[in-house]
Structure formats: C-alpha cells, structure tokens
Design a protein around this motif. Structure first.
Motif, PDB file in Angstrom:
ATOM      1  N   ASP B 230      33.958 -21.917  78.430  1.00 61.72           N
ATOM      2  CA  ASP B 230      34.254 -21.032  77.303  1.00 61.72           C
ATOM      3  C   ASP B 230      33.172 -19.953  77.168  1.00 61.72           C
ATOM      4  O   ASP B 230      32.477 -19.650  78.131  1.00 61.72           O
ATOM      5  N   ASP B 231      33.028 -19.395  76.001  1.00 59.83           N
ATOM      6  CA  ASP B 231      32.102 -18.278  75.820  1.00 59.83           C
ATOM      7  C   ASP B 231      30.652 -18.722  75.639  1.00 59.83           C
ATOM      8  O   ASP B 231      30.385 -19.782  75.076  1.00 59.83           O
ATOM      9  N   ASN B 273      33.132 -12.305  78.149  1.00 62.75           N
ATOM     10  CA  ASN B 273      32.948 -13.619  78.760  1.00 62.75           C
ATOM     11  C   ASN B 273      33.896 -13.907  79.913  1.00 62.75           C
ATOM     12  O   ASN B 273      33.628 -14.774  80.733  1.00 62.75           O
ATOM     13  N   GLY B 293      28.191 -22.250  76.799  1.00 58.38           N
ATOM     14  CA  GLY B 293      29.269 -22.554  75.872  1.00 58.38           C
ATOM     15  C   GLY B 293      29.372 -24.032  75.558  1.00 58.38           C
ATOM     16  O   GLY B 293      28.534 -24.838  75.976  1.00 58.38           O
TER      17      GLY B 293
END
Lengths: 360, 392, 82
Positions: B230-231, B273, B293
């Motif tokens: 994820d980010d 991202n 993340g």
C-alpha cells in the motif's frame, strides 16, 4: 569410538532469540516508530509507546578472544542489564535503556581500544574471511589487511562525514565467503599462476572425473603421467579460480610472489535509489606486502578520499561512478586502465559501451 | 608453555594503530591455551613467506552430523605441534545475534575448556565460530554445547545456517518478523542443516526491508526481503520539520527517487505511490516522517551466489509479494518443490541459481509450478531464439 | 513398502563400499539409486533419508567433504592424504 549408552542431544537448533532480548525490546517488539542518530555509533529507537532503546556500536576485529568477549559481557552487565548483540558487519552493540549510561560506556570502550562508530554515513567494519589465520586456500591474509586498512580509515568509522554509506569487504580468495562481490570497495585475494599438479598423489586423493568437471573453462584434461592416471591443465584457459583445488588437494595454486590482491568498486546490496549491483574491477593486482600492506592501504584510502571529495550527498560509490562515468573515475583516482579491466568471461559484451554516450 | 617467547616481529606491527588488533586477541588467548603460541608462530611464518600454512580440509565432525566442523591441519605439524589439528566449530547463532552476558559467558567457558579461546563473532554466514581445537575435543565440546542449548551450524552441501537482520526487535522498517522466520526455518529444517542432502550449499537470508542489511540479494539462494503493497505512511508535519532543519527535500529526496514519483512544493510532499518501487531512499532520508505502508510482507527472490563456479549471481524475483502472515507456509511449500527439482537435476557443486541459468528460468518455473509474471524480469527477451513447445 | 528401512540402509552401505575409491556418492545418488531399484510407488525420499540416518547414527558411514559432501566409510582421521 565406543557406542555411547547415553542418548546424545542432537538437532536442537539455535536457542530461541526471545530469551536474549532486552525487556524494552521485548515489550516493543514490532512496535518501533522511528529512530534518531544521536552521535556516530549511537542510535536511539523510539517505540509507539514512547519507550526508547539506545544502541552504542563499537568496532571489533571479529577475531575475538574469550577474554575480550567476557569484557564485553562485563560492560553489558554494568551498563545495560547484560543485553548486547553483534551486527552483520561484526560490530558489537550494547543496548541501553538509560541514556545517562551512554557516555560512561563509550569512555570505557575507548579505553579498552574499541572505537565507537560505524553508523549512518560512516565506514562500517570490514567484513572479511579467515586468511592465513585459518584458511587453506587463501591467496592473501585477511585480518592483517583489514587491520591495516582500518587503522588508516579509523576516523571515517568514528565520523559520519561521507556522502553516503561506504561498505568495504575482503575475501582472501575467489571462493568469497563474504559478500565482497557487492561492496562499495572489495579487496579480493587472487592467484595468477595455474595449479602445480602433484601427479604423485593425485590419483590417490582425487576423483578425476569430478576434478575435470570442476573447471569452469574446461581447462583440465585427463592425462597419463609416468604411467599413472592424472590430469593436465591447458594453461591458456586457466583463469586461476582455484575451483579445482577446492575439489582436489593435489592442485595447489599458492605462490608467494604471484598471489596478491585486486580491488573492486561500486557494488551495493541495498535497493535504495538504484538496484543492487556487483563491484567492478578497479585495480587488477597489488602484491602481498605483509605486515602492513602499504599498497592496498594506499589504494583503498585514495579511492575513499576521491569519492568523499567528489560524490554528492546520498550517492553510494557505484552511483557516483555511474554519474561521472568510468573514464572520469580512472582519471580522478589516477588508477591506470588496462586490458584486464575489459571483461572476457561469459556474456562479456554486456559491459562493453554500446552507445555514443561519451563524456568528454 | 614450551616457547613462551615465540618471535612475532612482523605480527607485532599489527598491534599498533587505533583499530582493534586481532594479534592482541591471539596473544590474550595464550592464557587460555598454549595452541595460541603455535598459531602465532605459524602465522608469523606466513607473514615472512607470504603463503598460508594450512592443509586442505580433511574429514572430521561429530557423530551423525555431516557438517558444523571444518577440519584444519597445519602443514608444519612438527614445527607447530599444537596446531597440528586446528579445527573450526560453527555454532548456530541466535536470530539477530542477540545475547545476554550470561549466554556469552557460557559459550566462553565451554570454549576455554575445549579449544583455543579464539572465536569469530561471527563467521560470514552468521554462525558463532569457535576457532581451533583438536579432534578429541569435538564430541565433549558438542555435548556441553547441546546441554547449554546450542547446536552446530551447517557446512558442506547442506542448508547453511540461516541468518536474519534485527527486524522487529529494533527496526521500524521490518515488514515481517525476520528473526522469528529465521528461527522457525532453522528449526524446521534441522535434518537438512546437519545431514547434507543437496548437490551443494543452500542459504536462506531474511531481511526486513529493501535496505537488505544481511545482503540477502547477494548471498542467499532464497532471499526473503520485506516490502509493502500500500502507500508509504507519511507525516507532513515531520517532513516540514526535516526541511526546516536543512534537508533539501527537492534535491536530496525527490531528486534521488528512482521513479521520480514524488513532488515537493516547498510545503507539502506528494507521493504517487503507484509509481513507487519501494527502494527505501526517501524513508531512509526522513525516518521520522515516512515509513513503509501497513500492508506488509516480502518479496521472494532466488539464486544469489559468489563467483565459484560459473560466475556471481544476484537473486532474481520469484514471487513479487507474499503477505507476512502467509510467508512461512509459502516458503515451506515453494522450497520443497525447489529442493526436489534441484535434487533431481542439479550437478555436484551446482547452486540453485546456476541450475536455473542452465535449464532456463521458464523451465524452472514450470517444474516448481509457478506462473511467469512480468515482475520477474527487467525486460522481455531481446533475441528470437525461442524454444517453442508443442502445445496441442 | 517392499523393503524395510534397515534393508535400504544395508543396500546403501554395500553401494558405498563397492564404489569406495572409484566414485564419491552423495546422499542424492544413493536416494536415486534406491528409488530406481524399488520404484517410486514402493519407497520414497523420506525412506531413504531415514536409511541414511541409520548408517550415520550407527557410525557405519560418515560424511566426507571435498568441495561437496559425500557419504563414505569411516577412515583414519587426518588431513587430506598426501
């Protein structure tokens, strides 16, 4: 050996690490938030809970007597409840929950002769192999060269003033029991003469098919010498890797005058910014010069200083060289470029310049 | 001591200077064992003659194990009888190289009773190395070690002692529990570690993030390197604080980003991202402001090795992402297929990476039942020599 | 299983004995030979692993090392013969 009546304990594996963890580490395991670099060799990790663990990192020669290990144990008991660890680059790290203990611990470490540093943009300890202390296939020593080079670079260990991390590694032969092939600077022992075959013992101690198969270039052929089964080496095809010696003790390559050291630069294992890369040849050969190895020390110090002066912030050795180009690297360091620098092993062409992108 | 005043004129030069001296260490260990005098004598001779004086391996070990002891013999046994035998024992380190002072004292006591009093903390693969003992001392030393809860590490054609970075114990970037994974894998494969079953060595190394502090991508046949999907976690106030303290966010962070996926307008950092390759540079530069993340796991890569025999290799991507909680099962399942294939087709002294080079990654993937995905390559092939198969 | 683990161990031992000095055998060579002889449905790799363990734990065979790990008969302790 007589059959043992008592059941032997085997296959228990390593002790579980959990029992060796500092209580603050145990409590905050997996819950760290960030870290600060308080000084060279001193880290502070802060947990989500607000708890802090301090780390003091000191140099070690890797080859340690039990006497010194007990001194480390004494210091750990005095300042950190007995908790300590070693790093992947053979430094010792003391883990403290009381910030006030950092300075007295540093003072004692320095008094015992163990410099504190190796963090962030400092040169960390040199990972290295056994050399003449304990290896049968070494083309050079290991510990003595590391000692001599780090004596010259000690200030770079205790100060964090390089553009980026700088990792030096040493392997005393091509077997490379250490990640030297991906180091900013690699010091690598090399042979330069083919094996001197001991025909008298070869059939007794070596399996000939295995020996022939061991040669990466197919330079070893079966031969009959004085009526006995043995082998011959096509010397033009030998690149002195010593793999044959590893499988057959009758093929020694050691040679006091022709063994020595090569220097490689620009490798890295971290994925930060650019992809991990191999170290590339900088200096093909420097003779073995015990006890203080001046040729190697000068060569390494020169490369470090040229890099420190010219690289930009955050540029690892290899990234700096890629920016300025290899011709400039050789010009700035004053290292002569030779035919040995041009690859001629498998897939050699991948390192040839196949464009007109040339810096003038 | 037969020759207390062994002359070490050359080695004495290596006691000078600010860096800790291994010669001093050997001299300290003279109190423990007279072998250190002969070690110094032989090493001094190597320094005079510029050549090593140890003989080729030999075969020693503890009963039932095929590794963990490296046989070592002097080639001048008459001159240096105390190092006629000078074997190394590899002791499997605890994950992350954490110790208590008591554990270190226990190890020191055992080694003083049975060996030279010299160690390496640690060997290149990660083991505690006990440097120098005689054959007769191996079993008694092993007995005391196991009673104290330690076991030997690997050598030869076996699963070598796995190692791990400090991971969740002291690093905010650990994307999975490296130390537990290392410990569990080591215990899972004790038989493969102690009784060499393979064509050649096999190494596992567990790094918690792409900084790869245990050089997994350069040295492990199976490299397990933490990453996230994820980010990047971002704290804008802390980014601003770094900028205020003098960090040039534009040049030194955004400018160094390999995919140029971030922008700094002087106040706010914006990260795309989806274009981030998770290299760690921005996080390394601003550890208080940025973090990996929350959807964490690891990339599995295969095949790294040093040059011997066919040339050095870096590991290459096998599985782009495995969630942290599926990691153990995925590794166990994959490794059994990899080992089966390697057992069947690997030549003597052929590492798994070299086997893949020889048979081709495509065939290897078929054999272990993995589908090819574009994350495995930097580019598709650029030659037209394709081995098309009959596909009815 | 057509053969017991002990029988497998005995056959492996004979193989090691016969090839001694001619060819070094690895654990994998013994395993492949036994599976070829008895068939994959009859014995598996784990059976062979146990058989090797019997040979090692009894001291009838030992591991040797020359650039790779081999299974051999016990021999006089010492460095590489010269």
């Amino acid at each position: 050996m007589a059959a043992e009546p008592v059941k032997r304990i085997t296959d228990i594996g390593p002790p579980n690490f959990e029992k060796f963890l500092h209580p603050v580490i145990k409590k905050n395991y997996g819950l760290w938030k960030y870290h600060d670099n308080l000084a060279p060799g001193v880290l502070c990790h802060v947990a989500e809970s607000g708890d802090k663990i301090f780390t003091v990192r000191a140099a070690s020669p890797r080859l340690l007597s039990t006497t010194t290990i007990r001194q480390f144990a004494d210091l750990a008991e005095k300042y950190c409840g007995g908790y300590l660890r070693f790093t992947s680059r053979n430094n010792v790290e003391f883990l403290l929950d009381n910030q006030a203990n950092i300075e007295p611990l540093k003072k004692e470490l320095l008094a015992l002769g163990f410099p504190v540093g190796g963090t962030n943009n400092a040169i960390s300890n040199i990972v290295h192999t056994q050399g003449w202390v304990h290896c049968h296939s070494s083309a050079t020593d290991a510990s003595g060269i590391v000692k001599s080079v780090m004596d010259a670079l000690c200030d770079r260990f205790t100060h964090e003033d390089l553009p980026a991390k700088l990792r030096i590694a040493l392997a005393c032969c091509l077997n490379m029991c250490g990640a030297v092939h991906c180091s900013d600077i690699a010091i690598l022992g090399v042979h330069r003469k083919p094996p001197k075959i001991k025909h008298d013992i070869l059939p007794k101690v070596c399996e000939v098919p295995t020996l022939i198969a061991s040669c990466p270039t197919g330079a070893i052929r079966p031969a009959t010498v004085d009526g006995k089964q043995s082998v011959e080496v096509v010397e033009e095809q030998c690149m002195f890797c010593a793999n044959c010696y590893t499988v057959c003790p009758a093929m020694p390559l050691n040679d006091p005058e022709n063994d020595g050291i090569s220097i490689w630069v620009g490798g890295k294992v971290s994925n930060a910014r650019s992809a991990p890369k191999f170290s590339k040849l900088a200096i093909p050969f420097i003779p073995n010069e015990p006890p203080r190895w001046p040729g190697v020390v000068d060569a390494v110090v020169n490369i470090v200083e040229v890099y420190a002066k010219n690289a930009k912030k955050f540029e690892r050795m290899g990234e700096w060289i890629e920016r300025i180009g290899w011709p400039k690297f050789f010009e700035l360091t004053g290292i002569p470029f030779t035919k040995y620098h041009i690859d001629d092993f498998r897939l050699a062409g991948t390192t040839y310049a196949r464009s007109t992108h040339i810096r003038f | 001591m037969a020759d207390e005043k062994v002359q070490t004129k050359l080695l004495d030069e290596l006691e000078k200077g600010p860096w800790p001296s291994f010669v001093k260490e050997i001299k300290k260990a003279r109190k423990v064992s007279p072998v250190c005098d002969d070690l110094l004598g032989q090493l001094e001779l190597s320094y005079e003659e510029k050549v090593g004086h140890w003989k080729h391996g030999g075969i020693v070990g503890v009963m039932g194990y095929g590794g963990g002891v490296i046989g070592r013999y002097s080639d001048l046994p008459e001159k240096f009888p105390n190092v006629a035998h000078f074997h190394t024992m590899r002791i499997n380190q605890p994950s992350g190289w954490f110790y208590t002072s008591n554990a270190l004292r226990t190890l020191c006591d055992i080694w003083d009773r049975h060996g030279s009093g010299l160690t390496n903390m640690h060997g290149s693969t990660g083991d505690i190395v006990f440097l120098g003992t005689k054959t007769d001392e191996l079993e008694p030393c092993f007995k005391e070690l196991t009673e104290a809860g330690f076991d030997l590490g690997g050598s030869g054609s076996c699963m070598r002692t796995p190692s791990a970075c400090v991971g969740k114990a002291r690093c905010e970037w650990a994307c999975y529990d490296t130390m537990k994974m290392c410990n569990d894998i080591t215990h899972q494969y004790q038989d493969e570690l102690h009784r060499p079953p393979f064509p050649y060595k096999f190494k596992f190394k567990f790094s918690g993030c792409p900084n790869d502090c245990v050089a997994s991508i350069a040295r492990a046949d199976l490299s397990v390197i933490g990453t996230w999907k994820d980010d990047i976690q971002q704290n804008d106030a802390e980014v601003a604080a770094y900028a205020a303290k003098g960090l040039d966010v534009q040049d030194d962070v955004c400018g160094r980003c390999p995919t140029k996926c971030m922008k700094w307008d002087g106040k706010k950092l914006t990260i795309n991202n989806r274009e981030c390759v998770r290299c760690m540079h921005c996080i390394n530069a601003m550890p208080k402001a940025l973090a990996p993340g929350k959807e964490r796991g690891a990339t599995l890569l295969i095949g790294a090795k040093a040059p011997i025999v066919q040339g050095a290799l870096l590991s290459s991507v096998l599985v782009p992402f495995v969630p942290a909680d599926e990691l153990m099962d995925t590794i166990k399942e994959l490794i059994s297929r990899v080992w089966d294939f390697w057992d069947e087709y690997g030549k003597n002294r052929e590492r798994v990476g070299e086997l893949i080079q020889r048979v081709g990654m495509g065939n290897f993937l078929d054999a272990i039942g993995l589908d090819p995905v574009p994350e495995m390559i930097t580019a598709p092939r650029d030659n037209p020599y394709i081995y098309f198969k009959d596909e009815a | 299983m057509a053969v017991t683990t002990e029988q497998l161990a005995e056959e492996m031992y004979q193989m090691v004995k016969e090839t001694m000095g001619k060819k070094n055998l690895k654990a994998g060579d013994l395993t492949k030979a036994m599976i070829a002889k008895y068939g994959e449905g009859e014995i598996n790799k784990d059976d062979c692993k146990h058989a090797i363990r019997i040979l090692m734990d009894s001291g009838r065979c030992v591991y040797s090392y020359f650039g790779g790990s081999f299974i051999t008969l016990p021999h006089k302790e010492g460095s590489a013969p010269e």
